[in-house]
Design a protein around this motif. Sequence first.
Motif, PDB file in Angstrom:
ATOM      1  N   ILE A   8      59.312  67.921   7.515  1.00  0.00           N
ATOM      2  CA  ILE A   8      59.175  66.883   7.895  1.00  0.00           C
ATOM      3  C   ILE A   8      58.939  66.057   8.962  1.00  0.00           C
ATOM      4  N   VAL A   9      57.800  65.724   9.520  1.00  0.00           N
ATOM      5  CA  VAL A   9      57.481  65.500  10.989  1.00  0.00           C
ATOM      6  C   VAL A   9      56.842  64.044  10.699  1.00  0.00           C
ATOM      7  N   TYR A  10      57.478  63.082  11.208  1.00  0.00           N
ATOM      8  CA  TYR A  10      57.863  61.594  11.915  1.00  0.00           C
ATOM      9  C   TYR A  10      57.331  61.510  12.905  1.00  0.00           C
ATOM     10  N   ALA A  11      55.774  60.981  13.091  1.00  0.00           N
ATOM     11  CA  ALA A  11      55.125  60.050  14.261  1.00  0.00           C
ATOM     12  C   ALA A  11      54.877  59.146  14.524  1.00  0.00           C
ATOM     13  N   LYS A  12      55.028  58.713  16.059  1.00  0.00           N
ATOM     14  CA  LYS A  12      54.447  57.495  15.706  1.00  0.00           C
ATOM     15  C   LYS A  12      52.748  57.954  16.418  1.00  0.00           C
ATOM     16  N   THR A  13      51.895  57.239  16.299  1.00  0.00           N
ATOM     17  CA  THR A  13      50.757  57.401  17.061  1.00  0.00           C
ATOM     18  C   THR A  13      50.853  57.348  18.330  1.00  0.00           C
ATOM     19  N   GLU A  14      51.501  56.420  18.760  1.00  0.00           N
ATOM     20  CA  GLU A  14      51.506  57.190  20.331  1.00  0.00           C
ATOM     21  C   GLU A  14      52.849  57.899  20.589  1.00  0.00           C
ATOM     22  N   THR A  15      53.298  58.874  19.581  1.00  0.00           N
ATOM     23  CA  THR A  15      53.766  59.708  20.613  1.00  0.00           C
ATOM     24  C   THR A  15      52.996  61.076  20.440  1.00  0.00           C
ATOM     25  N   PHE A  16      52.280  61.068  19.635  1.00  0.00           N
ATOM     26  CA  PHE A  16      51.477  62.087  18.796  1.00  0.00           C
ATOM     27  C   PHE A  16      50.221  62.239  20.069  1.00  0.00           C
ATOM     28  N   LEU A  17      49.907  61.018  20.547  1.00  0.00           N
ATOM     29  CA  LEU A  17      49.263  60.808  21.816  1.00  0.00           C
ATOM     30  C   LEU A  17      49.773  61.219  23.024  1.00  0.00           C
ATOM     31  N   ASN A  18      50.527  60.588  23.654  1.00  0.00           N
ATOM     32  CA  ASN A  18      51.211  61.048  24.437  1.00  0.00           C
ATOM     33  C   ASN A  18      52.096  62.183  25.161  1.00  0.00           C
ATOM     34  N   GLU A  19      52.641  63.105  23.783  1.00  0.00           N
ATOM     35  CA  GLU A  19      52.482  63.986  23.680  1.00  0.00           C
ATOM     36  C   GLU A  19      51.852  65.285  24.477  1.00  0.00           C
ATOM     37  N   TYR A  20      50.413  65.103  23.501  1.00  0.00           N
ATOM     38  CA  TYR A  20      49.154  65.924  23.949  1.00  0.00           C
ATOM     39  C   TYR A  20      48.853  65.345  24.917  1.00  0.00           C
ATOM     40  N   SER A  72      42.192  54.520  17.794  1.00  0.00           N
ATOM     41  CA  SER A  72      40.606  54.314  18.581  1.00  0.00           C
ATOM     42  C   SER A  72      41.288  54.619  19.320  1.00  0.00           C
ATOM     43  N   GLY A  73      39.435  55.608  20.009  1.00  0.00           N
ATOM     44  CA  GLY A  73      39.060  55.267  21.262  1.00  0.00           C
ATOM     45  C   GLY A  73      39.675  56.151  21.846  1.00  0.00           C
ATOM     46  N   LYS A  74      40.661  57.431  21.483  1.00  0.00           N
ATOM     47  CA  LYS A  74      40.914  58.307  21.954  1.00  0.00           C
ATOM     48  C   LYS A  74      40.336  59.569  21.310  1.00  0.00           C
ATOM     49  N   GLU A  75      38.999  59.753  21.969  1.00  0.00           N
ATOM     50  CA  GLU A  75      38.335  61.340  21.660  1.00  0.00           C
ATOM     51  C   GLU A  75      38.818  62.264  21.264  1.00  0.00           C
ATOM     52  N   ARG A  76      39.649  62.682  22.427  1.00  0.00           N
ATOM     53  CA  ARG A  76      40.785  63.959  22.886  1.00  0.00           C
ATOM     54  C   ARG A  76      41.481  64.349  21.480  1.00  0.00           C
ATOM     55  N   THR A  77      42.231  63.386  21.209  1.00  0.00           N
ATOM     56  CA  THR A  77      43.219  63.179  20.945  1.00  0.00           C
ATOM     57  C   THR A  77      43.059  62.904  19.360  1.00  0.00           C
ATOM     58  N   GLN A  78      41.747  62.561  18.951  1.00  0.00           N
ATOM     59  CA  GLN A  78      41.398  62.309  17.763  1.00  0.00           C
ATOM     60  C   GLN A  78      41.214  63.722  16.719  1.00  0.00           C
ATOM     61  N   ASP A  79      39.931  64.468  18.025  1.00  0.00           N
ATOM     62  CA  ASP A  79      39.835  65.871  17.526  1.00  0.00           C
ATOM     63  C   ASP A  79      40.500  66.767  17.022  1.00  0.00           C
ATOM     64  N   GLU A  80      42.099  66.475  17.883  1.00  0.00           N
ATOM     65  CA  GLU A  80      43.052  67.440  18.078  1.00  0.00           C
ATOM     66  C   GLU A  80      43.792  67.250  16.492  1.00  0.00           C
ATOM     67  N   PHE A  81      43.811  65.632  16.449  1.00  0.00           N
ATOM     68  CA  PHE A  81      44.839  65.119  14.797  1.00  0.00           C
ATOM     69  C   PHE A  81      43.625  65.951  13.698  1.00  0.00           C
ATOM     70  N   PHE A  82      42.656  65.615  13.827  1.00  0.00           N
ATOM     71  CA  PHE A  82      41.194  66.026  13.140  1.00  0.00           C
ATOM     72  C   PHE A  82      40.959  67.848  12.826  1.00  0.00           C
ATOM     73  N   HIS A  83      42.174  68.521  13.582  1.00  0.00           N
ATOM     74  CA  HIS A  83      42.285  69.552  13.478  1.00  0.00           C
ATOM     75  C   HIS A  83      43.912  70.361  12.422  1.00  0.00           C
ATOM     76  N   THR A  84      44.800  69.135  13.227  1.00  0.00           N
ATOM     77  CA  THR A  84      46.051  68.855  12.875  1.00  0.00           C
ATOM     78  C   THR A  84      46.164  68.883  10.518  1.00  0.00           C
ATOM     79  N   PHE A  85      45.265  67.896  11.282  1.00  0.00           N
ATOM     80  CA  PHE A  85      44.922  67.346   9.560  1.00  0.00           C
ATOM     81  C   PHE A  85      44.755  68.590   8.663  1.00  0.00           C
TER      82      PHE A  85
END
Length: 481
Positions: free
Chosen positions: A213-225, A257-270
């Motif tokens: 089970i992976v829990y992450a704040k979006t901020e963490t996801f962004l920073n790590e990415y 919002s506004g973080k294009e590359r991270t959105q892209d990564e999130f999309f593929h993760t999803f």
Amino acid sequence: MLELANSTIERKASSTGLSTAVHNPGLAETPHVVAPSHTIWENAIDVLRGRFSAQTFELWFTSIRCIGSEEGRLTLVVPNLFIRDWFDNHYLPHVLEEIAKQTGRSHQAIWLIDDRLEWAAVQEPAPAIKATPVEPTQSKERTSCNLIKRYTFDQFVVGPSNQLAEAASRAVVAQPGSKYNPLFIYGGVGLGKTHLLHAIGHAIHAQHPDWKIVYAKTETFLNEYVQWVRSNRIDEFRAKYRRNVDVLLVDDIQELSGKERTQDEFFHTFNALFELGKQIVVTSDRFPHQINDLEERVRSRFQWGLIADIQPPELETRMAILLRKAEQEQVHLPDDVAFFLATHIKSNVRELEGLLLRLAAMASLTQRPMTVEYAKEALQQFFHSSSLLPSIEQVQRNVATFYRLSPEDITGVRRNKDIARARQIAMYLSRKLCKASYPTIGQAFGKDHTTVLVACRKIEQSMPSDAALRHDLFELERRAQ
Ligand code: ADP
Ligand code: MG
């Protein structure tokens, strides 16, 4: 401003201009292990985190800064005497005991009282990328899945305002990855979204202890990415968020919002998880359509499953939450005081809880019984200010109307010069008129606190030489009265 600590003051630190006092727990000196500077404090605090509720921790421990440790002396800065006294009486002995355990020597505290603390806290340059967000810190308060222990279904009070979200969350637990995938929980700040997200994690973990089970704040996801891309370790990032993951819980997704590359990564993760039938739950303080600068394909994914909202709680639910909280914290809370508090704080559970703790602390410190009269007196200032001050949303709307913009322009990311200026003015006025903290303003604008700080400074610096700006501010402030 400088404040004197009280009669226990031993000496003045003339170099800082701050006042000092010493607390010595009377522990015997023992051979010691030398730990680097303030990590001594942080290590101890990290262990103690598990012994107190998140509210208590946030209220008392995060107001204190350890700015140095030398020869068994810890220099601690607090914003005011009240916090110093309360902390000194209730929590400091625990911290010093823990430090003694960890380092093998006794320490004493030297207090500095500085009401500029909040200012100082936000002045710290925020690193563009956080230095070590890679692995969550393992504190006792959190489980191995990095979930906050207290945030369970048992501790969640259900009422008409949140029953849909609660039922949806339970349905997800009953059949992860099937019907309600993804589950999108949205609602205003402090209404229990994070609590429910963690509750889902706990409940699924209880049923399937071997699941990842992976829990992450979006901020963490962004920073790590960003961090992992920069260091060419994107595989590690993907391993964390995709490999063998059974449940992905992402908090505050509006921050994409506004973080294009991270959105892209999130999309593929999803997609990767979704195709494997893995459960995804996200929270947001906005409905998918209200999240600015979110790619349509990401937005549409959120609508595949179930969108459940949480509304501000009704009076009965607010009362129930207060009484539950008082029980947890072992605070005696008469019903009429609970009613009084619940009728005054309407929109935010976090505020309600914070107020209860503050009131209990003050009552205990001044040794007064918890009565409505006392609550009125003690909280007068709070009610007075919060009921008279405009909200940040009002300020955003006023500024937008004044400059003939839409409220979305004010909270969005467009860099057009006029819009950016109006946004800075709105941030400045939120600080001045709503007396909100930089992080709170940041949240309302979808920005981080340093952006708000820079905006406020910019406006302040421009004012002396910019008559038009002064005029606009004058007019906007007048309209806010
Ligand atoms: P959000 O993520 O929506 O901003 P949180 O989940 O962080 O809000 O909730 C803020 C605080 O209020 C937390 O301490 C949480 O436990 C508490 N809280 C919110 N709603 C409820 C509820 N229905 N029952 C009990 N506690 C609640
Ligand atoms: Mg939250």
